[in-house]
Design an enzyme around this catalytic site. Structure first.
Site, short mmCIF file in Angstrom:
data_model
loop_
_atom_site.label_atom_id
_atom_site.label_comp_id
_atom_site.label_asym_id
_atom_site.label_seq_id
_atom_site.Cartn_x
_atom_site.Cartn_y
_atom_site.Cartn_z
N ARG A 20 0.84 -1.20 0.00
CA ARG A 20 0.00 0.00 0.00
C ARG A 20 0.88 1.24 0.00
O ARG A 20 1.82 1.36 0.79
CB ARG A 20 -0.89 0.00 1.24
N ARG A 59 -6.05 18.09 7.19
CA ARG A 59 -4.88 17.85 8.03
C ARG A 59 -4.35 19.18 8.56
O ARG A 59 -4.55 20.23 7.96
CB ARG A 59 -3.78 17.11 7.26
N LYS A 87 -12.83 2.78 1.32
CA LYS A 87 -12.47 2.82 2.74
C LYS A 87 -13.69 3.29 3.54
O LYS A 87 -14.23 4.38 3.28
CB LYS A 87 -11.29 3.74 2.96
N THR A 141 -5.66 -0.57 10.45
CA THR A 141 -5.36 0.45 11.47
C THR A 141 -4.96 -0.13 12.82
O THR A 141 -5.75 -0.83 13.47
CB THR A 141 -6.51 1.44 11.68
#
Length: 586
Positions: free
Chosen positions: A32, A73, A213, A271
């Site tokens: 990934r 972010r 996702k 995660t």
């Protein structure tokens, strides 16, 4: 073999070619590339390295580009800042950050007083007090150190950000140019978002599967349509655990995995699976249990993030993950869980009906593997849906499909050239099972094929067959027909005194005499010399003993090895093929 696959995030600690190869050898199936960090140009270089490693390894290695998506972010700063509890902070679109004013990658002015702002996976929490134009003023309810480029979440707030950002467009161009095997779409909310990413790739001339996702509350609400629209799904527990109450995430994870298995959709559990191993040599017991539970739930793959991207020893992490998964999959509890959750086949789907039947047929005939021959991988993925108790060997003439199948549970992908006839397809299927070390000569296989229908332009499976993996060790010409099996005996001079009853006699090329002993005890004769009229042929005809000529055996086949002589075909197989078959022509 290991059924659940391992996805590894590559980063500064792991994106050089030698480490990628080491990760692959340790058990990585999919690499990934996180587009939230680094540059598109660097990602293009890493994909080239992944391709080089894939070309040099037996197991396939796929490349997944994970888009940053409409993610907010904090500003890229050199040193952490401290946001004090009880202080007032302004959030603005900026590339700088101080304790009084925190810069963000996108404006959050769509927020309203009373909304919650979560920074760094919820480690810092604030409440919006007022909005002044593009500036959001909030009170820090729970403070702490804020580092560079940390995620920002506003649960329940729909921000005015395009699904495909300018940065994402460049990433899609790289994915299309380098023919990435998957694109992971971040922060999808509906099936329409998945289609938007797919259309963007199609406009770039690329047919790349999209993995959605699930990391927003809205995505959980629209789970059914997202699964239907996607090639695969990722349970992105990081943002999901910030967007929703933590106590709900475990059940949501199980629900997503169960639904994906029911539809045959590859699902990745992601995660912080072994997060402590970023710096530690060993995972915590809770982390090992987390991986174990995902495997028991039936996930297709487990994913490593920072553990392999920036960790102290990425290869050790993958080795640890591999050991945990293998241990769980070897347990009785795993077998029991797998048997209890076999989904139903979809109505009017011939492929699913045959794939489900193959699962139970492989068990009932004690097969060692299911072999699925398919150009698109469709048959193999549908077979994996039903979680058979034996490996699924997938043969495909498409190298990209071979890599993409590396994400599917229990599938061992193998390349096989295009074939125009079913016999050739069957031969390739047997060879693939033997090459994958999941079958030996004489073992029973269940073979599924969709190749013939795919060659005709359809996408369905049209053949299910029980077959025996027979490895030919010699071929010659039929002298006397028949099919027999027995231990191999070699007699250079024709002396039969030490040849056991029921043996298959092999005569070397230099034999030029007669038999000394009772030839009636022979089950069959293999003559290395060509010809139909020699002494051994006369004996074989007189006693009606199956025989072939012109068939020298390789030196590696030792006396006493069990072989099958199929004189009608002029073939000698290693192992006892007959005991597995009731139909002599199968």
């Amino acid at each position: 073999m290991r059924n659940a696959k391992i996805v590894c995030t590559l980063g500064p600690a792991s994106d050089d070619q030698s480490t990628i190869r080491a990760l692959s050898d340790a058990g990585m199936s999919v690499a990934r590339l996180n587009a939230s960090h680094g540059t598109p140009e660097h990602r293009a270089e890493v994909i080239d390295r992944i391709r080089t490693v894939d070309a040099g390894t037996e197991e396939p290695l796929a490349a997944m580009v994970d888009l940053q998506g409409p993610e907010v972010r904090t500003a890229p700063i050199d040193e952490p800042i401290h946001l004090a509890t009880g202080s007032e902070v302004r959030f603005v679109e900026s590339d700088d950050a101080t304790p009084e004013e925190v810069g963000l990658s996108y404006s959050i002015a769509a927020a309203e007083p009373g909304d919650t702002v979560l920074l760094d996976d919820g480690r810092i929490e604030a409440t919006v007090e007022r909005v002044e134009g593009d500036t959001v003023v909030a009170r820090i309810d729970s403070g702490g150190e804020l580092d560079s480029r940390k995620g920002v979440n506003l649960p329940g707030v729909k921000l005015d950000i395009d699904l495909i950002t300018e940065g994402d467009r460049r990433e899609l161009e790289v994915a299309a140019e380098k023919r990435a095997d998957f694109v992971a779409a971040s922060f999808v909310r509906s099936a329409e978002d998945v289609y938007t990413i797919s259309d963007a790739l199609e406009n770039l001339g690329a047919d790349i599967p999209v993995v959605a996702k699930i990391e927003r509350a809205g995505a959980v609400e629209n789970l059914e349509e997202i699964i239907e629209a996607s090639y695969g799904v990722m349970v992105a527990r990081g943002d999901l655990g910030v967007e929703m109450p933590l106590e709900e995430v475990p059940i949501i994870q199980k629900r997503i995995i169960r639904r994906c298995q029911a539809t045959g959709t590859p699902v990745i559990t992601a995660t912080e699976m072994l997060d402590s191993m970023v710096h530690s040599r060993r995972p915590t017991r809770a982390e090992a249990s987390d991986v174990a539970n995902a495997v028991l739930d039936g996930t297709d793959a487990v994913m490593l993030s920072g553990e392999t991207a920036i960790g102290d020893n990425p290869v050790r992490v993958v080795q640890t993950m591999d050991r945990i998964v293998r241990q769980i999959e070897s347990s009785a509890e795993y077998d029991e869980t797998r048997e209890q959750h076999v989904p139903a086949a979809e109505d009017d789907s011939r492929t699913e009906a045959l794939s489900r039947a193959a699962r139970y047929l492989s068990r009932d005939v004690n097969a060692t593997a299911i072999v699925a021959a398919s150009e698109s991988g469709y048959t193999a993925r549908k077979t994996a849906k039903f979680r058979p108790g034996v490996p699924v060997v997938a043969t495909t003439p498409n190298d990209r499909v071979r890599r993409q199948l590396a994400l599917s549970w229990g599938v061992i992908p193998k390349y096989a050239a295009y074939r125009n006839g079913i016999d050739d397809i069957m031969d390739d299927a047997v060879d693939a099972a033997l090459d994958a070390d999941v079958a030996e000569s004489g073992d029973t296989l269940v073979v599924l094929s969709g190749m013939m229908t795919e060659l005709e332009g359809t996408n369905t499976t049209n053949m299910l067959k029980v077959h025996v993996a027979a490895e030919a060790i010699a071929t010659g010409r039929k002298v006397v027909g028949g099919r027999v099996a027995g231990p191999l005996a070699v007699s250079p001079d024709g002396d039969l005194s030490d040849v056991p009853d029921g043996a298959v006699l092999a005569l070397p090329a230099e034999f030029d005499g007669e038999f000394d002993g009772d030839a009636k005890k022979l089950a069959g004769i293999i003559d290395a010399r060509p010809g139909m009229t020699g002494y051994p042929a006369l004996v074989a005809r007189e006693l009606d003993i199956p025989m072939i000529s012109g068939a020298p055996l390789p030196e590696s086949v030792e006396p006493g090895t069990e072989v099958t002589l199929h004189a009608e075909r002029g073939v000698v197989y290693e192992g006892n093929v007959i005991k597995h078959q009731s139909d002599p022509d199968r």
